[in-house]
Design a protein around this motif. Structure first.
Motif: not given
Length: 169
Positions: A5-8, A42-45, A80-84
């Motif tokens: 959620x920090x990617x929000x 996108x799920x990290x795995x 380009x985020x990880x994960x997108x």
């Protein structure tokens, strides 16, 4: 809530989630102007697999480029985020899944009218050069004034030629 959620993006307020749907972890969010949206990561795995990551980013970018009335727009994305991630408008209305649950068995003229509208919308997507990979009743929203496709995947057709070949589906 998950660390994802920090990617929000700033200015969004989480309403619910996370919920795992397909290849994404999703939250329902509220935009600064009050509209609702879906924030999907996108799920990290899966993001660790470069081919899955590329396909996810390509699908999001292709959906973002499509200008089809009735296709819920991608408002923003982080390729380009990880994960997108992606931020998609979540139009108000009832999903086709909920409508079918509520109305079944529905009169044939009502069903025909709904599905003719959905077929026209799918045709507009195809006419714009995209082929839908999957379409589910939960990804179709019946609003007061229109039908929306909200949660769709695209088939990979960019590598196909106009020639046919054995074992090509």
């Amino acid at each position: 809530m998950s660390g994802l959620l920090s990617l929000l993006p700033e200015g969004l307020r989480a309403i619910s989630g996370p919920e795992r749907i397909g290849s994404e972890q999703r939250w329902r969010v509220e935009l600064a102007d009050g509209r609702r949206a879906q924030f999907g990561v996108l799920l990290p795995e899966l993001a660790r697999d470069e081919s899955i990551r590329r396909r996810y980013v390509r699908d999001v970018e292709r959906l973002r480029e499509l200008d089809v009335d009735g296709l819920a727009p991608i408002l923003d994305h982080g390729p380009d985020a990880s994960p997108p991630w992606r931020l998609r408008l979540d139009p108000a209305g009832e999903t086709l899944a909920a409508w079918l649950e509520r109305r079944a068995p529905a009169p044939i003229d009502e069903v025909s009218e709904r599905f003719a509208t959905i077929a026209e919308l799918v045709h507009r997507v195809h006419a714009a050069g995209a082929v839908l990979r999957d379409l589910h009743p939960r990804g179709i929203v019946l609003a007061d004034d229109r039908v929306w496709l909200t949660d769709v995947g695209l088939a990979r057709v960019d590598i196909l030629s106009t020639r046919t070949a054995a074992s090509l589906v």
